[in-house]
Design a protein around this motif. Sequence first.
Motif, PDB file in Angstrom:
ATOM      1  N   ARG A  67     -13.185  -9.661   2.192  1.00 60.03           N
ATOM      2  CA  ARG A  67     -13.840  -9.144   0.989  1.00 60.03           C
ATOM      3  C   ARG A  67     -13.113  -7.900   0.491  1.00 60.03           C
ATOM      4  O   ARG A  67     -12.574  -7.127   1.286  1.00 60.03           O
ATOM      5  N   PRO A  68     -13.139  -7.690  -0.829  1.00 63.14           N
ATOM      6  CA  PRO A  68     -12.516  -6.486  -1.387  1.00 63.14           C
ATOM      7  C   PRO A  68     -13.192  -5.222  -0.853  1.00 63.14           C
ATOM      8  O   PRO A  68     -14.404  -5.178  -0.682  1.00 63.14           O
ATOM      9  N   VAL A  69     -12.371  -4.229  -0.601  1.00 64.84           N
ATOM     10  CA  VAL A  69     -12.846  -2.928  -0.134  1.00 64.84           C
ATOM     11  C   VAL A  69     -12.544  -1.914  -1.231  1.00 64.84           C
ATOM     12  O   VAL A  69     -11.399  -1.832  -1.695  1.00 64.84           O
ATOM     13  N   THR A 118      -6.118  -4.891  -6.147  1.00 67.66           N
ATOM     14  CA  THR A 118      -6.614  -5.163  -7.487  1.00 67.66           C
ATOM     15  C   THR A 118      -6.525  -3.854  -8.247  1.00 67.66           C
ATOM     16  O   THR A 118      -7.070  -2.835  -7.808  1.00 67.66           O
ATOM     17  N   LEU A 119      -5.820  -3.873  -9.365  1.00 64.57           N
ATOM     18  CA  LEU A 119      -5.596  -2.658 -10.134  1.00 64.57           C
ATOM     19  C   LEU A 119      -6.753  -2.411 -11.103  1.00 64.57           C
ATOM     20  O   LEU A 119      -7.264  -3.353 -11.710  1.00 64.57           O
ATOM     21  N   ALA A 120      -7.139  -1.167 -11.244  1.00 62.86           N
ATOM     22  CA  ALA A 120      -8.285  -0.807 -12.082  1.00 62.86           C
ATOM     23  C   ALA A 120      -8.082  -1.227 -13.539  1.00 62.86           C
ATOM     24  O   ALA A 120      -9.031  -1.622 -14.212  1.00 62.86           O
ATOM     25  N   GLU A 121      -6.861  -1.172 -14.032  1.00 61.85           N
ATOM     26  CA  GLU A 121      -6.587  -1.505 -15.425  1.00 61.85           C
ATOM     27  C   GLU A 121      -6.199  -2.968 -15.615  1.00 61.85           C
ATOM     28  O   GLU A 121      -5.809  -3.370 -16.703  1.00 61.85           O
ATOM     29  N   GLY A 122      -6.268  -3.761 -14.547  1.00 63.08           N
ATOM     30  CA  GLY A 122      -6.007  -5.190 -14.653  1.00 63.08           C
ATOM     31  C   GLY A 122      -4.816  -5.648 -13.836  1.00 63.08           C
ATOM     32  O   GLY A 122      -3.803  -4.962 -13.757  1.00 63.08           O
ATOM     33  N   GLY A 174       2.358   6.237  -5.232  1.00 60.73           N
ATOM     34  CA  GLY A 174       2.439   5.993  -6.666  1.00 60.73           C
ATOM     35  C   GLY A 174       1.344   5.080  -7.178  1.00 60.73           C
ATOM     36  O   GLY A 174       0.804   5.276  -8.264  1.00 60.73           O
ATOM     37  N   LEU A 175       1.007   4.056  -6.391  1.00 61.23           N
ATOM     38  CA  LEU A 175      -0.014   3.096  -6.806  1.00 61.23           C
ATOM     39  C   LEU A 175      -1.443   3.586  -6.566  1.00 61.23           C
ATOM     40  O   LEU A 175      -2.380   3.105  -7.199  1.00 61.23           O
ATOM     41  N   SER A 176      -1.615   4.522  -5.671  1.00 61.33           N
ATOM     42  CA  SER A 176      -2.938   4.885  -5.173  1.00 61.33           C
ATOM     43  C   SER A 176      -3.978   5.157  -6.263  1.00 61.33           C
ATOM     44  O   SER A 176      -5.093   4.650  -6.194  1.00 61.33           O
ATOM     45  N   SER A 177      -3.625   5.908  -7.272  1.00 57.17           N
ATOM     46  CA  SER A 177      -4.616   6.241  -8.306  1.00 57.17           C
ATOM     47  C   SER A 177      -4.884   5.067  -9.249  1.00 57.17           C
ATOM     48  O   SER A 177      -5.797   5.133 -10.063  1.00 57.17           O
ATOM     49  N   LEU A 178      -4.112   3.982  -9.127  1.00 57.89           N
ATOM     50  CA  LEU A 178      -4.258   2.824 -10.011  1.00 57.89           C
ATOM     51  C   LEU A 178      -5.060   1.690  -9.372  1.00 57.89           C
ATOM     52  O   LEU A 178      -5.431   0.735 -10.043  1.00 57.89           O
ATOM     53  N   THR A 199      -7.786  -5.921  -0.472  1.00 57.18           N
ATOM     54  CA  THR A 199      -8.339  -7.041   0.279  1.00 57.18           C
ATOM     55  C   THR A 199      -7.261  -7.582   1.204  1.00 57.18           C
ATOM     56  O   THR A 199      -6.129  -7.820   0.758  1.00 57.18           O
ATOM     57  N   LEU A 200      -7.589  -7.770   2.482  1.00 56.26           N
ATOM     58  CA  LEU A 200      -6.659  -8.457   3.372  1.00 56.26           C
ATOM     59  C   LEU A 200      -6.474  -9.882   2.867  1.00 56.26           C
ATOM     60  O   LEU A 200      -7.416 -10.482   2.347  1.00 56.26           O
ATOM     61  N   VAL A 201      -5.273 -10.424   3.015  1.00 57.79           N
ATOM     62  CA  VAL A 201      -5.012 -11.803   2.617  1.00 57.79           C
ATOM     63  C   VAL A 201      -4.251 -12.523   3.728  1.00 57.79           C
ATOM     64  O   VAL A 201      -3.538 -11.900   4.506  1.00 57.79           O
ATOM     65  N   ALA A 202      -4.427 -13.823   3.774  1.00 57.53           N
ATOM     66  CA  ALA A 202      -3.649 -14.704   4.646  1.00 57.53           C
ATOM     67  C   ALA A 202      -3.371 -15.964   3.855  1.00 57.53           C
ATOM     68  O   ALA A 202      -4.192 -16.396   3.047  1.00 57.53           O
TER      69      ALA A 202
END
Length: 141
Positions: free
Chosen positions: A18-20, A58-62, A117-121, A126-129
Amino acid sequence: MQDAVDAENNGAAKPRFRPVPWSALESPADVELWIEEHNLALKEHIAPHETGYGVCFTLAEGGTIHMQTSADGAIILDVDAEADWVAPLIAAVAQAEPPQGAMWVLPDDKLVQLIMGLSSLIATSTLVAGHHFGRGQRRRY
């Protein structure tokens, strides 16, 4: 009534991961701690025979970015079309032009800088396999 609830629960498979919600990381030490925790979660939840494992941001702006690190130390990013807007940031981290497709391969020494760099975005992780990570389409920087 309970039979209807049971039928509904049995018909729809629950997602394995699940997304965290993401908390912005503010220092390299925060990123290194997140990396350690992420690696522990992968060891705990991913079976040895599984492939295509990593994390989906998942990015906040899409859009989404799937990320994994390879055995040879590369960072593999699969950036979906909706997240193309983040390409300039990745290019700045990689110090290279964007690839022809959605697959980026960066050296492992760029991981902390990339996550910073990505952190604020990022909205969620989510873990994936089982993600395909575009085998055969990789271009190194």
